[in-house]
Design an enzyme around this catalytic site. Structure first.
Site, PDB file in Angstrom:
ATOM      1  N   GLY A   1      -0.547  -1.299   4.681  1.00  0.00           N
ATOM      2  CA  GLY A   1       0.232  -0.359   3.885  1.00  0.00           C
ATOM      3  C   GLY A   1      -0.629   0.502   2.967  1.00  0.00           C
TER       4      GLY A   1
ATOM      5  N   THR B   1      -4.585 -11.904  13.205  1.00  0.00           N
ATOM      6  CA  THR B   1      -5.699 -12.119  12.277  1.00  0.00           C
ATOM      7  C   THR B   1      -5.306 -11.921  10.813  1.00  0.00           C
ATOM      8  OG1 THR B   1      -6.281  -9.828  12.750  1.00  0.00           O
ATOM      9  CG2 THR B   1      -7.512 -11.528  13.929  1.00  0.00           C
TER      10      THR B   1
ATOM     11  N   LYS C   1       7.250   7.681   3.151  1.00  0.00           N
ATOM     12  CA  LYS C   1       6.597   7.794   1.845  1.00  0.00           C
ATOM     13  C   LYS C   1       5.090   7.579   1.949  1.00  0.00           C
ATOM     14  CE  LYS C   1       9.624   5.134  -0.668  1.00  0.00           C
ATOM     15  NZ  LYS C   1      10.155   4.611  -1.935  1.00  0.00           N
TER      16      LYS C   1
ATOM     17  N   GLU D   1      -5.561  -2.949  -2.585  1.00  0.00           N
ATOM     18  CA  GLU D   1      -4.732  -2.305  -3.603  1.00  0.00           C
ATOM     19  C   GLU D   1      -5.578  -1.661  -4.717  1.00  0.00           C
ATOM     20  OE1 GLU D   1      -1.287  -2.450  -2.974  1.00  0.00           O
ATOM     21  OE2 GLU D   1      -1.196  -0.975  -4.568  1.00  0.00           O
ATOM     22  N   GLU D   2      -6.682  -2.305  -5.090  1.00  0.00           N
ATOM     23  CA  GLU D   2      -7.504  -1.795  -6.205  1.00  0.00           C
ATOM     24  C   GLU D   2      -8.147  -0.457  -5.854  1.00  0.00           C
ATOM     25  OE1 GLU D   2      -8.639  -5.142  -4.812  1.00  0.00           O
ATOM     26  OE2 GLU D   2      -6.661  -5.480  -5.662  1.00  0.00           O
TER      27      GLU D   2
ATOM     28  N   HIS E   1      13.449  -5.026  -5.825  1.00  0.00           N
ATOM     29  CA  HIS E   1      12.446  -4.092  -6.339  1.00  0.00           C
ATOM     30  C   HIS E   1      12.842  -3.539  -7.706  1.00  0.00           C
ATOM     31  CE1 HIS E   1      11.395  -4.395  -2.135  1.00  0.00           C
ATOM     32  NE2 HIS E   1      10.283  -3.726  -2.336  1.00  0.00           N
TER      33      HIS E   1
ATOM     34  N   THR F   1      -1.211  -2.536  10.840  1.00  0.00           N
ATOM     35  CA  THR F   1      -1.852  -3.778  11.297  1.00  0.00           C
ATOM     36  C   THR F   1      -1.463  -5.001  10.470  1.00  0.00           C
ATOM     37  OG1 THR F   1      -3.762  -3.319   9.907  1.00  0.00           O
ATOM     38  CG2 THR F   1      -3.857  -2.515  12.184  1.00  0.00           C
TER      39      THR F   1
ATOM     40  N   LYS G   1       1.992   1.968 -10.175  1.00  0.00           N
ATOM     41  CA  LYS G   1       1.888   1.866  -8.708  1.00  0.00           C
ATOM     42  C   LYS G   1       2.530   3.078  -8.056  1.00  0.00           C
ATOM     43  CE  LYS G   1       1.980  -1.215  -5.843  1.00  0.00           C
ATOM     44  NZ  LYS G   1       2.589  -2.046  -4.816  1.00  0.00           N
TER      45      LYS G   1
HETATM   46  N1  LIG Z   1       5.084   3.870   1.964  1.00  0.00           N
HETATM   47  C1  LIG Z   1       5.970   2.913   1.906  1.00  0.00           C
HETATM   48  O1  LIG Z   1       7.164   3.106   2.156  1.00  0.00           O
HETATM   49  C2  LIG Z   1       5.519   1.524   1.555  1.00  0.00           C
HETATM   50  C3  LIG Z   1       6.380   0.438   1.761  1.00  0.00           C
HETATM   51  C4  LIG Z   1       5.917  -0.839   1.483  1.00  0.00           C
HETATM   52  C5  LIG Z   1       4.638  -1.021   0.975  1.00  0.00           C
HETATM   53  N2  LIG Z   1       3.834   0.074   0.763  1.00  0.00           N
HETATM   54  C6  LIG Z   1       2.487  -0.090   0.232  1.00  0.00           C
HETATM   55  O2  LIG Z   1       1.764  -0.925   1.113  1.00  0.00           O
HETATM   56  C7  LIG Z   1       0.778  -1.613   0.401  1.00  0.00           C
HETATM   57  C8  LIG Z   1       0.770  -3.049   0.853  1.00  0.00           C
HETATM   58  O3  LIG Z   1       0.500  -3.073   2.216  1.00  0.00           O
HETATM   59  P1  LIG Z   1      -0.100  -4.366   2.920  1.00  0.00           P
HETATM   60  O4  LIG Z   1       0.648  -5.549   2.463  1.00  0.00           O
HETATM   61  O5  LIG Z   1      -0.178  -4.058   4.348  1.00  0.00           O
HETATM   62  O6  LIG Z   1      -1.527  -4.524   2.239  1.00  0.00           O
HETATM   63  P2  LIG Z   1      -2.967  -3.970   2.620  1.00  0.00           P
HETATM   64  O7  LIG Z   1      -2.928  -2.683   3.295  1.00  0.00           O
HETATM   65  O8  LIG Z   1      -3.751  -4.091   1.361  1.00  0.00           O
HETATM   66  O9  LIG Z   1      -3.502  -5.075   3.641  1.00  0.00           O
HETATM   67  C9  LIG Z   1      -3.651  -6.398   3.206  1.00  0.00           C
HETATM   68  C10 LIG Z   1      -5.036  -6.953   3.523  1.00  0.00           C
HETATM   69  O10 LIG Z   1      -5.097  -7.240   4.912  1.00  0.00           O
HETATM   70  C11 LIG Z   1      -6.254  -6.637   5.507  1.00  0.00           C
HETATM   71  N3  LIG Z   1      -5.839  -6.384   6.886  1.00  0.00           N
HETATM   72  C12 LIG Z   1      -5.104  -5.352   7.368  1.00  0.00           C
HETATM   73  N4  LIG Z   1      -4.807  -5.544   8.668  1.00  0.00           N
HETATM   74  C13 LIG Z   1      -5.390  -6.704   9.023  1.00  0.00           C
HETATM   75  C14 LIG Z   1      -5.448  -7.442  10.239  1.00  0.00           C
HETATM   76  N5  LIG Z   1      -4.797  -7.041  11.338  1.00  0.00           N
HETATM   77  N6  LIG Z   1      -6.139  -8.608  10.252  1.00  0.00           N
HETATM   78  C15 LIG Z   1      -6.758  -9.055   9.143  1.00  0.00           C
HETATM   79  N7  LIG Z   1      -6.726  -8.422   7.957  1.00  0.00           N
HETATM   80  C16 LIG Z   1      -6.040  -7.258   7.904  1.00  0.00           C
HETATM   81  C17 LIG Z   1      -6.551  -5.463   4.641  1.00  0.00           C
HETATM   82  O11 LIG Z   1      -7.899  -5.115   4.697  1.00  0.00           O
HETATM   83  C18 LIG Z   1      -6.172  -5.989   3.256  1.00  0.00           C
HETATM   84  O12 LIG Z   1      -7.238  -6.731   2.721  1.00  0.00           O
HETATM   85  C19 LIG Z   1       1.087  -1.436  -1.068  1.00  0.00           C
HETATM   86  O13 LIG Z   1       0.146  -0.562  -1.626  1.00  0.00           O
HETATM   87  C20 LIG Z   1       2.466  -0.816  -1.076  1.00  0.00           C
HETATM   88  O14 LIG Z   1       2.644   0.074  -2.161  1.00  0.00           O
HETATM   89  C21 LIG Z   1       4.259   1.321   1.058  1.00  0.00           C
HETATM   90 ZN   LIG Z   2       8.614  -3.504  -1.069  1.00  0.00          ZN
END
Ligand SMILES: NC(=O)c1ccc[n+]([C@@H]2O[C@H](COP(=O)([O-])OP(=O)(O)OC[C@H]3O[C@@H](n4cnc5c(N)ncnc54)[C@H](O)[C@@H]3O)[C@@H](O)[C@H]2O)c1
Ligand SMILES: [Zn+2]
Length: 403
Positions: free
Chosen positions: A135, A202, A172, A102-103, A281, A159, A181
């Site tokens: 995400g 994983t 989006k 996220e950062e 939300h 993933t 955000k």
């Molecule tokens: N566009 C949209 O409609 C929408 C909807 C919901 C969330 N989002 C966005 O998604 C983001 C959150 O997504 P997230 O929860 O997937 O977080 P992320 O993408 O930060 O992933 C979480 C962590 O898991 C790791 N990772 C990813 N796949 C992995 C795997 N298979 N095995 C091990 N580690 C893995 C990543 O490196 C990261 O450290 C937020 O920025 C949010 O704003 C967007």
């Molecule tokens: Zn959400």
């Protein structure tokens, strides 16, 4: 194009009139169809599986090129399998490995992706960008794809659980900007989203709970059957059971995706601001900003949902026993129901921010019984305070005071 004709004044009446006809104003109207496939599949990286190769056009042309952007953690775990897959299909892949946290979700990352597209000299229509990650990376790469030459085709391979049931499903894209955000972003559909639950094996447990928050949200506002299924299975939900994708887990994931798409499809560009998927939300963005140590998005959504459950009880949209079941499910999913930063004052700040985001009205989604949704616009500060007390009383009863 149609010409707007207005009655022409018989003589010039002001210095701004143009003494010349025929048309002086034109109205342009066009529509752009959007179509993309979201599919759940197994063994996406097995060389014999043509799904991903088809998505990038590698099954029909020799030496097709593609730019694969991979989350750094994902690359460590699946990089070898990914490279072997593209080699097996004789796709000439360029690789860009980026952090997916996220950062780092900022405009600079978007520019970095576009730079790699330029360096590769990616063709405008036939060569695809593929994003493999959570995400964060999907939002970054989707935004790069939407900006590059005003739109380049891309394929998403989510993933994480959030990626698979939420971020990878809609249209989006975006990055964080300043203290906000996702303040910069676009609506830009991928060509395809290919979901393989095997990636979840994983994913850290905390990130599984994070994704469950969005699944519980769908159950509460839309799908009573999903809610019951979650109640029955929540104790067994883990990265392994999700990755194994037996009948219960595939039903959980596919119901969540179907429910999400059902809500998004008629309102892809959010012209209607009463969005049931905004459940949980409303107050959570303010909490996400202030929590220290930081909360994951789904954790903040869970705390928000708990307040909304209590608000619904206060308005008699939800019976006590339904509310207790909802709160118990959130808790059993490994998610918090309260947070010290979440005070009545912060709830008011959060609601005021949401009102701006929702164009001047609260448009607060609440559960109308488990599995359906109602919007309210007149929540008062006193109701917010009572709702918070309700959740605290519930947690004290369940956990004992002072946890
Ligand atoms: N566009 C949209 O409609 C929408 C909807 C919901 C969330 N989002 C966005 O998604 C983001 C959150 O997504 P997230 O929860 O997937 O977080 P992320 O993408 O930060 O992933 C979480 C962590 O898991 C790791 N990772 C990813 N796949 C992995 C795997 N298979 N095995 C091990 N580690 C893995 C990543 O490196 C990261 O450290 C937020 O920025 C949010 O704003 C967007
Ligand atoms: Zn959400």
């Amino acid at each position: 194009m149609s010409e707007i004709t207005t009655a022409r004044p018989s003589r010039l009446t002001s210095a701004f009139d143009i003494p010349r006809a025929p048309g002086l104003t034109w109205y342009v109207q066009a529509q752009q169809p959007v179509g993309y496939e979201v599919s759940l599949t197994r063994g996406l990286l097995a060389p014999a599986n043509p799904t991903l190769a088809k998505a990038v056009g590698a099954d029909s042309r020799d030496g097709v090129r593609t730019l694969v952007v991979v989350d750094r953690s994902v690359d460590e775990l699946y990089g070898t399998a990914l490279r072997a897959y593209f080699a097996a299909w004789q796709a000439e892949a360029s690789w860009l490995v980026m952090p997916g946290d996220e950062e780092t979700k900022a405009l600079e990352q978007v520019v970095e992706v576009t730079r790699a597209m330029t360096d590769m000299g990616i063709l405008r229509r036939t060569e695809r960008l593929v994003v493999v990650g959570g995400g964060v990376l999907m939002d970054v790469v989707g935004m790069a794809a939407s900006l590059y030459r005003r739109g380049a085709p891309y394929v998403r391979v989510p993933t994480t659980l959030v990626g698979q049931v939420d971020a990878g499903v809609g249209v989006k894209t975006g990055v964080n900007h300043g203290t906000h955000k996702n303040r910069l972003g676009t609506y830009f559909a991928p060509e395809a989203t290919l979901i393989d639950p095997e990636f979840l094996r994983t994913v850290p447990a905390r990130h599984i709970s994070n994704g469950l928050a969005e699944i519980i949200k769908m159950a509460l506002i839309k799908d009573a059957d999903l809610f019951r299924l979650l109640e029955e299975t929540v104790a067994h939900i883990s990265n392994d059971t999700l990755a194994d994708c037996g009948s219960d887990m595939s039903e959980v994931v596919s119901r969540a995706i179907a429910g999400m798409l059902d809500e998004l499809e008629p309102n892809l560009w959010e012209s209607v601001l009463e969005r049931s998927v905004d459940y949980g939300h409303t107050f959570s963005p303010s909490l996400e900003l202030r929590a220290d140590p930081p909360l994951l998005h789904g954790e903040a959504v869970a705390v928000d949902m708990a307040v909304c459950v209590a608000l619904a009880v206060g308005r008699q949209y939800l019976a006590e026993d339904e509310a207790h079941r909802a709160l118990a499910l959130v808790s059993a999913a490994g998610l918090p129901l309260t947070h010290p930063v979440f005070t009545p004052e912060l709830l008011q700040v959060g609601l005021a921010d949401a009102v701006k985001h929702r164009d001047g009205r609260q448009r607060l989604p609440l559960t109308d019984g488990i599995g359906s949704c109602v919007f309210v616009n007149d929540i008062t500060p006193a109701e917010l305070a009572r709702a918070l007390e309700y959740v605290h009383a519930f947690t004290e009863r369940v956990d004992g005071p002072g946890r």
